[in-house]
Design an enzyme around this catalytic site. Structure first.
Site, PDB file in Angstrom:
ATOM      1  N   HIS A 162      -1.932 -43.265  18.613  1.00 44.12           N
ATOM      2  CA  HIS A 162      -1.443 -42.670  19.866  1.00 44.12           C
ATOM      3  C   HIS A 162      -0.059 -43.219  20.227  1.00 44.12           C
ATOM      4  O   HIS A 162       0.243 -43.440  21.403  1.00 44.12           O
ATOM      5  CB  HIS A 162      -2.417 -42.933  21.022  1.00 44.12           C
ATOM      6  CG  HIS A 162      -3.764 -42.310  20.833  1.00 44.12           C
ATOM      7  ND1 HIS A 162      -4.098 -41.075  21.346  1.00 44.12           N
ATOM      8  CD2 HIS A 162      -4.875 -42.728  20.171  1.00 44.12           C
ATOM      9  CE1 HIS A 162      -5.347 -40.787  21.032  1.00 44.12           C
ATOM     10  NE2 HIS A 162      -5.844 -41.771  20.301  1.00 44.12           N
ATOM     11  N   ASN A 172      -9.979 -38.109  24.823  1.00 43.78           N
ATOM     12  CA  ASN A 172      -9.234 -37.188  23.956  1.00 43.78           C
ATOM     13  C   ASN A 172      -9.452 -35.756  24.434  1.00 43.78           C
ATOM     14  O   ASN A 172     -10.252 -35.513  25.328  1.00 43.78           O
ATOM     15  CB  ASN A 172      -9.729 -37.306  22.511  1.00 43.78           C
ATOM     16  CG  ASN A 172      -9.169 -38.527  21.799  1.00 43.78           C
ATOM     17  OD1 ASN A 172      -8.136 -39.069  22.182  1.00 43.78           O
ATOM     18  ND2 ASN A 172      -9.856 -38.959  20.758  1.00 43.78           N
ATOM     19  N   HIS A 203      -7.560 -49.049  28.766  1.00 45.52           N
ATOM     20  CA  HIS A 203      -8.646 -49.809  28.149  1.00 45.52           C
ATOM     21  C   HIS A 203      -9.993 -49.287  28.657  1.00 45.52           C
ATOM     22  O   HIS A 203     -10.263 -49.378  29.855  1.00 45.52           O
ATOM     23  CB  HIS A 203      -8.453 -51.286  28.527  1.00 45.52           C
ATOM     24  CG  HIS A 203      -9.541 -52.188  28.078  1.00 45.52           C
ATOM     25  ND1 HIS A 203     -10.367 -51.913  27.005  1.00 45.52           N
ATOM     26  CD2 HIS A 203      -9.954 -53.386  28.563  1.00 45.52           C
ATOM     27  CE1 HIS A 203     -11.227 -52.897  26.862  1.00 45.52           C
ATOM     28  NE2 HIS A 203     -11.012 -53.794  27.780  1.00 45.52           N
TER      29      HIS A 203
HETATM   30 FE1  HDD Z   1      -8.654 -45.388  20.745  1.00 46.13          FE
HETATM   31  C1  HDD Z   1      -5.499 -45.993  21.759  1.00 46.13           C
HETATM   32  C2  HDD Z   1      -8.710 -42.488  22.611  1.00 46.13           C
HETATM   33  C3  HDD Z   1     -11.771 -44.632  19.495  1.00 46.13           C
HETATM   34  C4  HDD Z   1      -8.760 -48.387  19.210  1.00 46.13           C
HETATM   35  N1  HDD Z   1      -7.354 -44.419  21.944  1.00 46.13           N
HETATM   36  C5  HDD Z   1      -6.098 -44.843  22.251  1.00 46.13           C
HETATM   37  C6  HDD Z   1      -5.496 -43.932  23.170  1.00 46.13           C
HETATM   38  C7  HDD Z   1      -6.395 -42.938  23.399  1.00 46.13           C
HETATM   39  C8  HDD Z   1      -7.569 -43.249  22.631  1.00 46.13           C
HETATM   40  C9  HDD Z   1      -6.209 -41.732  24.285  1.00 46.13           C
HETATM   41  C10 HDD Z   1      -4.094 -44.051  23.750  1.00 46.13           C
HETATM   42  C11 HDD Z   1      -4.102 -44.706  25.092  1.00 46.13           C
HETATM   43  C12 HDD Z   1      -2.707 -44.713  25.661  1.00 46.13           C
HETATM   44  O1  HDD Z   1      -2.215 -43.622  25.985  1.00 46.13           O
HETATM   45  O2  HDD Z   1      -2.133 -45.784  25.747  1.00 46.13           O
HETATM   46  N2  HDD Z   1      -9.933 -43.828  20.941  1.00 46.13           N
HETATM   47  C13 HDD Z   1      -9.826 -42.791  21.845  1.00 46.13           C
HETATM   48  C14 HDD Z   1     -11.062 -42.050  21.877  1.00 46.13           C
HETATM   49  C15 HDD Z   1     -11.912 -42.643  20.992  1.00 46.13           C
HETATM   50  C16 HDD Z   1     -11.208 -43.767  20.417  1.00 46.13           C
HETATM   51  C17 HDD Z   1     -11.332 -40.847  22.765  1.00 46.13           C
HETATM   52  C18 HDD Z   1     -13.324 -42.291  20.643  1.00 46.13           C
HETATM   53  C19 HDD Z   1     -14.158 -41.800  21.485  1.00 46.13           C
HETATM   54  N3  HDD Z   1      -9.989 -46.311  19.534  1.00 46.13           N
HETATM   55  C20 HDD Z   1     -11.240 -45.853  19.178  1.00 46.13           C
HETATM   56  C21 HDD Z   1     -11.946 -46.881  18.446  1.00 46.13           C
HETATM   57  C22 HDD Z   1     -11.107 -47.964  18.385  1.00 46.13           C
HETATM   58  C23 HDD Z   1      -9.886 -47.576  19.061  1.00 46.13           C
HETATM   59  C24 HDD Z   1     -13.351 -46.738  17.913  1.00 46.13           C
HETATM   60  C25 HDD Z   1     -11.329 -49.294  17.757  1.00 46.13           C
HETATM   61  C26 HDD Z   1     -12.489 -49.856  17.591  1.00 46.13           C
HETATM   62  N4  HDD Z   1      -7.313 -46.878  20.436  1.00 46.13           N
HETATM   63  C27 HDD Z   1      -7.589 -48.036  19.802  1.00 46.13           C
HETATM   64  C28 HDD Z   1      -6.452 -49.027  19.865  1.00 46.13           C
HETATM   65  C29 HDD Z   1      -5.412 -48.271  20.726  1.00 46.13           C
HETATM   66  C30 HDD Z   1      -6.096 -46.940  20.992  1.00 46.13           C
HETATM   67  C31 HDD Z   1      -5.997 -49.520  18.544  1.00 46.13           C
HETATM   68  C32 HDD Z   1      -4.004 -48.185  20.182  1.00 46.13           C
HETATM   69  C33 HDD Z   1      -3.089 -48.514  21.330  1.00 46.13           C
HETATM   70  C34 HDD Z   1      -3.950 -48.876  22.407  1.00 46.13           C
HETATM   71  O3  HDD Z   1      -5.259 -48.890  21.987  1.00 46.13           O
HETATM   72  O4  HDD Z   1      -3.606 -49.126  23.534  1.00 46.13           O
HETATM   73  O5  HDD Z   1      -6.850 -50.223  20.434  1.00 46.13           O
END
Ligand code: HDD
Length: 683
Positions: free
Chosen positions: A78, A151, A342
């Site tokens: 993202h 999402n 978060h």
């Molecule tokens: Fe995630 C970012 C949505 C599963 C780990 N995720 C991130 C963002 C969105 C989502 C919208 C961007 C937030 C922003 O605008 O700053 N992610 C989802 C959805 C998931 C999902 C809807 C499943 C239902 N994500 C998911 C899993 C993991 C992560 C299973 C790890 C175990 N996601 C992350 C992250 C991010 C992230 C690596 C990257 C940057 C951040 O968090 O802030 O931690």
């Protein structure tokens, strides 16, 4: 404080708080960061006219060393996103379900910040690539921040957070050559999908038009996981959160999405920014699906499995409030880039469930923010709550809250044991005491093992047009996969969902049809709520490209414009050069786009007026715009010369093409209706 249109935004405590951090530089003397006035910002201090530069030049050193540290790590998923501020208003009290303060009273308003994003691309990626869109909302409630990090698709690829790095490593550009940027159409991604049956339903969703949205203003949002709502009495219900855009859910078509990447790689952020600036504030209704605790096992899917949705026909959606995005950020880095969302940020009245994907996320997000934004990321203006936090956390890099006093530990005599804790019956957060039993194991629950029923439900729910787009999407994506075995493995998974689809895709991508012994899911049910065909259709805020030249028919244009204004349609005047054009009545219009700077890709419909003195070149370019618009199934209107040009290329009377030499009110109305319909698939 007013926005750029001098409208007073609705009362928003978060904006009031942020204002204290705004720095106005216009009209001010330039200083160093230490506030020493600078007399020359263009020449480094040197020894002699042509001599070496001097290390003592603190002005140069400060400027460059700050510049050298301007970037922070981009989000590893993202990374490309765009944010805006808004207000959420509760429709009616949800106190019977939840003690969450922001849902206690009809009309209660809560400031929000939303960041829309795409998953795969890096910060500079083209915005119309096929991808899931993030829809992440921070509610700055009176009782702390609640983040709904969702999402635009209601389910996810995997069931357990431990697989997330694998999914993302497969999705991102391949590590040996860093190709392709921001897209799924490559071997490693489809290798992952073909090797993980649990991704089958999500595979169908991402091949649908939902992953090439027309606008952030026209996407749905989903919290995906099953959360808990807990009321004052401690009664818990399972809940899913949804966002529904009031403009309906609309998409580009594939050809457009590919070409817009060239015509305007900032297509989505521009659309959001411009519309908020214009006062076309996007609105999304918050909906919840709720089931009682005792219904947990009543369904043929496990409600803790994030690869499953709750069909709305089974568990209806209740709209409980509306969010209006009404203010752009002042500074993209300070707000949108530093915002730290978060799913672990919950408030009293909301709690987690044992959904293993949610549990996995609870660790990853805070962890990534510590790395990306720093140990005091929660003190950054965009992230801090509207009411000051009080606790014994101290120090760390770049801490700028100045905690007064001698005491920084709990159980103290010196400060009368403050900050004090708040018992549950006085408003403190209490975790819902859900029952936990069983042995420690590392395995998938048997109730998580059906991967194809809901994929089939989704397929059954698609209209013929949607189905043909899914076939086309698979043909493109797998067509880009170099390894035939990878293509074959995906086709086997498709065959569990629809054999005819698998056979058609196999034919398109040059691999054998799937083996006969693959069992296709026998689900026959469908869920009309899943089809984009059943969304809201409205002309509001859609763009009409108006091709127009000198001496246009003033009366006709005035009548057309009046009908567009009434419907909320927004004209964009396109001609051979920028400047002002004069009509037959002596009135003028100013040209917004030329044939060079504009593009038929960027308008939702075309209205061709022309003019009696249009040159051959003008006529030729107008024809190109008409043909492109026609090929993208979009509405076309033509009057005066425009009507003739459309006739010359034999497009008059085709579906969604309206021409008239003497347009009347009925004609203008019909054009507005065609714009609302948006696409004419039967061309
Ligand atoms: Fe995630 C970012 C949505 C599963 C780990 N995720 C991130 C963002 C969105 C989502 C919208 C961007 C937030 C922003 O605008 O700053 N992610 C989802 C959805 C998931 C999902 C809807 C499943 C239902 N994500 C998911 C899993 C993991 C992560 C299973 C790890 C175990 N996601 C992350 C992250 C991010 C992230 C690596 C990257 C940057 C951040 O968090 O802030 O931690």
């Amino acid at each position: 404080m007013t926005d750029s249109n001098n409208r007073e935004p609705e009362e928003n405590k978060k904006i009031r708080q942020l204002e204290k951090f705004y720095r106005e530089n216009e009209g001010k003397p330039m200083t160093t960061d230490e506030s020493v006035k600078i007399s020359d910002d263009e020449n480094t201090l040197s020894a002699g006219d042509r001599g070496p530069q001097l290390l003592e030049d603190f002005i140069y050193r400060e400027k460059l060393s700050h510049f050298d540290r301007e970037r922070i790590p981009e989000r590893n998923v993202h990374a490309r996103g765009y944010g805006a501020h808004g207000i959420f208003e509760c429709y009616e009290s949800q106190a019977d379900l939840t003690d969450a303060h922001f849902l206690q009273e009809a009309g209660r308003k809560t400031p929000t910040f939303v960041r829309f994003s795409q998953v795969a691309g890096s910060r500079g990626a083209n915005e119309t690539l096929r991808d899931v869109r993030g829809f992440a909302t921070k509610f700055y409630t009176e009782e702390g921040n609640f983040d709904l990090v969702g999402n635009n698709i209601p389910i996810f690829f995997i069931q357990d957070g431990i697989k997330f790095p694998d999914l993302i490593h497969a999705l991102k550009p391949e590590p040996n050559n860093e190709i392709p940027q921001g897209q799924t159409a490559h071997d490693t991604f489809w290798d992952f999908i073909g090797s993980n049956e649990e991704s089958a339903a999500m595979m169908m969703w991402i091949m649908s038009d939902r992953t090439i949205p027309r606008s952030f203003r026209m996407i749905q949002g989903f919290g995906v996981h099953t959360f808990r709502l807990v009321n004052k009495e401690g009664v818990s219900h399972f809940c899913k959160f949804h966002w529904r855009p009031t403009l309906g859910m609309h998409s580009l078509i594939w050809d457009e999405s590919q070409k817009i990447g060239g015509a305007d790689p900032d297509f989505h952020r521009r659309d959001l920014w411009e519309n908020i600036e214009k006062g076309n504030f996007p609105e999304y209704e918050l909906g919840i699906q709720v089931i009682r605790e005792d219904q947990e096992f009543d369904f043929d899917f496990d409600i803790l499995d994030a690869t499953k949705l709750w069909p709305e026909e089974l568990i209806p959606l209740k709209k409980i409030g509306k969010m209006t995005l009404n203010k752009n950020v002042e500074n993209v880095f300070a707000e949108t880039e530093q915002v730290a969302l978060h799913p672990g940020n919950i408030v009293r009245g909301i709690d987690f469930t044992n959904d293993p994907l949610l549990q996995g996320r609870l660790f990853s997000y805070a962890d990534t923010q510590f790395y990306r934004v720093g140990s005091n990321f929660k003190q950054i203006p965009i992230n801090c709550p509207i009411h000051t936090a009080h606790n014994n956390h101290r120090d760390g890099a770049a801490r700028y809250v100045i905690d007064k006093g001698q005491v920084a530990y709990h159980q103290n005599y010196l400060a009368d044991n403050t900050p004090y804790t708040v018992p549950g019956d006085k408003g403190g957060f209490v975790t819902y005491p859900s029952l936990v039993e069983g042995k420690k194991v590392r395995k998938t629950a048997p109730s998580f093992e059906d991967h194809f029923s809901q994929a089939k439900l989704f397929w059954n729910s698609m209209s013929d047009v949607e189905k043909s787009h899914i076939l086309q999407a698979f043909s493109f994506e797998l067509g880009k996969v170099k390894t035939p075995e990878v293509r074959e493995r995906v086709i086997r998974n498709i065959a569990h969902i629809s054999r005819p689809l698998a056979v058609s895709v196999a034919e398109q991508v040059g691999v054998p049809a799937p083996p006969e012994d693959i069992q296709e899911s026998d689900v026959t049910a469908s869920s009309p709520a899943l089809s984009m065909k059943n969304t809201i259709f409205s002309p509001d805020t859609l763009k009409v490209g108006v091709i127009i030249d000198e001496q246009y028919d003033s009366n006709a244009l005035e009548a057309a414009r009046a009908s567009w204004k009434k419907a909320g349609l927004e004209p964009v005047f396109v001609s051979s050069k920028l400047g002002t054009l004069k009509g037959t009545g002596g009135d003028t219009i100013s040209v917004d786009d030329t044939f060079l700077t504009g593009s038929p890709l960027l308008y939702d419909g075309l209205f061709v007026v022309g003019g009696p003195y249009a040159t051959r070149d003008f006529h030729f370019m107008a024809n190109q715009f008409i043909v492109d618009q026609f090929n993208h199934y979009k509405p076309i209107g033509g009057i005066d010369e425009g009507a003739e040009w459309i006739k010359e290329i034999h497009l008059q009377d085709r579906p969604g093409v309206l021409t008239s030499k003497s347009p009347n009110e009925g004609f203008y109305k019909a054009f507005v209706n065609a714009m609302a319909k948006q696409r004419f698939w039967d061309r």
